[in-house]
Design an enzyme around this catalytic site. Structure first.
Site, PDB file in Angstrom:
ATOM      1  N   ASN A 150       0.832  -1.412  -0.134  1.00 30.33           N
ATOM      2  CA  ASN A 150      -0.052   0.051   0.286  1.00 30.33           C
ATOM      3  C   ASN A 150       1.140   1.589  -0.034  1.00 30.33           C
ATOM      4  O   ASN A 150       0.466   2.048   0.048  1.00 30.33           O
ATOM      5  CB  ASN A 150      -0.987   0.164   1.484  1.00 30.33           C
ATOM      6  CG  ASN A 150      -0.095   0.079   2.571  1.00 30.33           C
ATOM      7  OD1 ASN A 150       0.375  -1.072   2.499  1.00 30.33           O
ATOM      8  ND2 ASN A 150      -0.459   0.485   3.442  1.00 30.33           N
ATOM      9  N   HIS A 202     -14.105  -0.276   1.218  1.00 27.41           N
ATOM     10  CA  HIS A 202     -13.331   1.418   1.144  1.00 27.41           C
ATOM     11  C   HIS A 202     -12.402   2.090  -0.227  1.00 27.41           C
ATOM     12  O   HIS A 202     -12.675   2.845  -0.334  1.00 27.41           O
ATOM     13  CB  HIS A 202     -13.731   2.220   2.049  1.00 27.41           C
ATOM     14  CG  HIS A 202     -12.409   1.385   3.034  1.00 27.41           C
ATOM     15  ND1 HIS A 202     -10.976   2.429   2.894  1.00 27.41           N
ATOM     16  CD2 HIS A 202     -11.535   0.325   4.244  1.00 27.41           C
ATOM     17  CE1 HIS A 202     -10.107   2.183   4.243  1.00 27.41           C
ATOM     18  NE2 HIS A 202     -10.808   1.187   4.593  1.00 27.41           N
ATOM     19  N   CYS A 324      -2.188   4.609   8.784  1.00 25.84           N
ATOM     20  CA  CYS A 324      -2.453   3.689   9.331  1.00 25.84           C
ATOM     21  C   CYS A 324      -1.013   4.309  10.219  1.00 25.84           C
ATOM     22  O   CYS A 324      -1.007   4.400  11.487  1.00 25.84           O
ATOM     23  CB  CYS A 324      -2.785   2.279   9.580  1.00 25.84           C
ATOM     24  SG  CYS A 324      -4.078   2.264   8.690  1.00 25.84           S
TER      25      CYS A 324
HETATM   26  N1  PLP Z   1      -4.087  -3.083   4.314  1.00 23.28           N
HETATM   27  C1  PLP Z   1      -3.593  -2.898   3.437  1.00 23.28           C
HETATM   28  C2  PLP Z   1      -2.620  -3.289   2.231  1.00 23.28           C
HETATM   29  C3  PLP Z   1      -5.024  -1.828   3.640  1.00 23.28           C
HETATM   30  O1  PLP Z   1      -4.426  -1.279   2.965  1.00 23.28           O
HETATM   31  C4  PLP Z   1      -5.077  -1.328   4.301  1.00 23.28           C
HETATM   32  C5  PLP Z   1      -6.082  -0.527   4.569  1.00 23.28           C
HETATM   33  O2  PLP Z   1      -4.796   0.779   4.363  1.00 23.28           O
HETATM   34  C6  PLP Z   1      -6.085  -2.731   5.040  1.00 23.28           C
HETATM   35  C7  PLP Z   1      -4.939  -3.483   4.762  1.00 23.28           C
HETATM   36  C8  PLP Z   1      -6.833  -2.471   6.087  1.00 23.28           C
HETATM   37  O3  PLP Z   1      -8.016  -2.335   5.653  1.00 23.28           O
HETATM   38  P1  PLP Z   1      -8.824  -1.759   6.282  1.00 23.28           P
HETATM   39  O4  PLP Z   1      -9.248   0.230   6.418  1.00 23.28           O
HETATM   40  O5  PLP Z   1     -10.553  -1.674   5.676  1.00 23.28           O
HETATM   41  O6  PLP Z   1      -9.632  -2.294   7.826  1.00 23.28           O
END
Ligand code: PLP
Length: 376
Positions: A150, A202, A324
C-alpha cells in the site's frame, strides 16, 4: 477545488454504491433471516451480492464471508489459522512490509509464544520468493503476505509463494491480504494455492465498514462470533445489508470498467512521472511500483508533514505513508533501507479512476510552491 490523491487510504463512494445502500436502508430493509416477504427480499439481495463479490474475488459464493473490512479479514485469518493449526507448530512467516493489521496481529502472537519470521524487502520494495522458501520450516503453520504493497505499490509473487508453502509445509495455511489488489490486479486465489484472502470495500468505492474474507472450501476456521449463525455460522450478527449491497454495486461498476480504469490511471501515473522529472528533477522515486495507482516519491529537504500542509492549503490531498502510520516513520521505507532524509520527505500519491490530469497539475504546482518554501 479539491484534488484528492489519497485513494489508497480511502476513496469516494461511487454513486451506484450510495444508491444501493440507501435503497437497502429505506426500501428493502428487512432482516435476511426473517421468514416474511420483507426478509425474503433482503435475503435475495444478500445472495446476489455474495455472487457478485465472489466473482470479484475469483471464488465460489459459499467461500465468501462478508466482514467489516481488511483489518477484520486479516485478524480473523491470522488468529483463526493459528488456532486451527497450533498443534502442528508455532512458526509464522510474513514480510516486514505488511499493513499494521498483520504486523500487530503477529506481534500479539509473538507475545503468546509464537515465532514470526519477517521477510525483508530489497531496496526497491520487492520480496524474493527464495527468501520466503528459505524461511519455511516443518513447524510453519501460517504464511501471510500482502498482494500489493500500500505504500510503494510493489506486487508480491503470491503464486510462487503459495506453491512453495504447499510443497514444503502441507499443514500451513496461506493468507493473502489483497486489500490493495482488488480491481487493480486479477484475484486468482485458486491459482495462488491460497487458503484465505482478505479485501476491503472502502478502497473500491463502497462505504467504510464492509469487506470480504475468502475461505477456501474445506478450510473451516472456528467461528469467532457466535450467535444467530449468520454467514454459514462463521460470523454471527445481522448482516449489514446497506454496506453489503453497496459493496456489490461497487464491484459491478469496477469490474465493468476495470480495463479502462487501469489504462486511465496508468496514463496519470506516466504523466506524473514525466512532469516530476521535468519540474522537480531532484525528486527521488521510492520503490518500483508495479501497479499504476500507487506512487511514492521523496523530496529531500522538504519534511513530509509540512509539505502535506502546504499541499492541503492548495486543495491537494496526498499522504506521507499509509494512513494508519499517522505521521510515524514508514516501516516499509525503513525496511527498504532508505536513508532518513528520503524517509522523512516521502509522499504517497494514490490514484482513483475519477482523478484527472488537472489533479496532477495541481499537485505539481503545489509541490513546486512547497519546495521553494521548505527546501534547505
Ligand atoms: N491491508 C492493506 C494493504 C491496506 O492498505 C489496508 C488499509 O489501508 C488494510 C489492510 C486495512 O483495511 P481496512 O481499512 O479495511 O481495515
Amino acid at each position: 477545488m479539491i484534488h484528492y490523491l489519497d485513494n489508497s487510504a480511502t476513496t469516494m463512494v461511487l454513486p451506484e454504491a450510495a444508491e444501493a445502500a440507501v435503497h437497502m436502508m429505506r426500501e428493502t430493509f428487512g432482516n435476511p433471516s426473517s421468514l416474511h416477504s420483507m426478509g425474503i427480499d433482503a435475503a435475495r439481495v444478500l445472495k446476489e451480492s455474495r455472487e457478485t463479490a465472489a466473482s470479484a474475488l475469483g471464488c465460489a459464493p459459499a467461500e465468501l464471508t462478508f466482514i467489516s473490512g481488511g483489518t477484520e479479514g486479516i485478524n480473523t485469518a491470522i488468529f483463526g489459522a493459528v488456532r486451527k493449526n497450533r498443534h502442528f507448530g508455532r512458526h509464522i512467516v510474513t514480510t516486514a512490509i505488511e499493513h499494521a493489521a498483520t504486523l500487530q496481529a503477529c506481534k500479539r502472537l509473538e507475545s503468546e509464544g509464537f515465532e514470526v519470521t519477517y521477510i525483508q524487502p530489497d531496496g526497491a520494495g520487492r520480496i524474493q520468493v527464495d527468501d520466503v522458501t528459505a524461511a519455511l520450516r516443518e513447524d510453519t503453520i501460517l504464511v501471510t503476505v500482502m498482494l500489493v504493497n500500500n505504500e510503494v505499490g510493489t506486487v508480491l509473487p503470491v503464486a510462487e509463494i503459495g506453491r512453495a508453502v504447499k510443497r514444503q509445509c502441507p499443514h500451513a495455511l496461506f493468507h493473502v491480504d489483497a486489500v490493495q489488489g482488488l480491481f487493480r490486479v486479477p484475484l486468482t486465489p485458486y491459482k495462488w494455492s491460497c487458503d484465505l484472502m482478505s479485501v476491503s470495500g472502502h478502497k473500491i468505492g463502497a462505504p467504510k465498514g464492509i469487506g470480504a474474507l475468502y475461505m477456501k472450501k474445506g478450510v473451516r476456521l472456528a467461528p469467532y462470533l457466535v450467535g444467530g449463525g449468520q454467514e454459514s455460522g462463521f460470523r454471527s450478527g445481522t448482516e449489514p445489508m446497506p454496506n453489503i449491497a453497496a459493496f456489490a454495486a461497487a464491484c459491478r461498476v469496477r469490474a465493468r470498467d476495470m480495463q479502462a480504469d487501469l489504462a486511465h490511471v496508468a496514463e496519470l501515473n506516466a504523466y506524473l512521472h514525466e512532469q516530476v522529472e521535468a519540474r522537480l528533477p531532484w525528486a527521488v522515486w521510492n520503490g518500483e511500483g508495479d501497479v499504476p495507482h500507487v506512487v511514492n516519491l521523496s523530496l529531500p529537504g522538504c519534511k513530509s508533514e509540512v509539505m502535506l500542509r502546504v499541499l492541503e492549503s492548495d486543495g491537494v490531498f496526498v499522504s506521507a505513508g499509509s494512513a494508519c502510520s499517522k505521521g510515524h516513520e514508514s516501516h516499509v521505507l525503513r525496511a527498504m533501507g532508505l536513508d532518513k532524509a528520503r524517509i522523512d520527505s516521502a509522499l504517497r500519491v494514490s490514484f482513483a479512476p475519477f482523478n484527472t490530469k488537472e489533479d496532477v497539475d495541481a499537485l505539481l504546482d503545489a509541490l513546486e510552491k512547497g519546495a521553494k518554501l521548505l527546501r534547505r
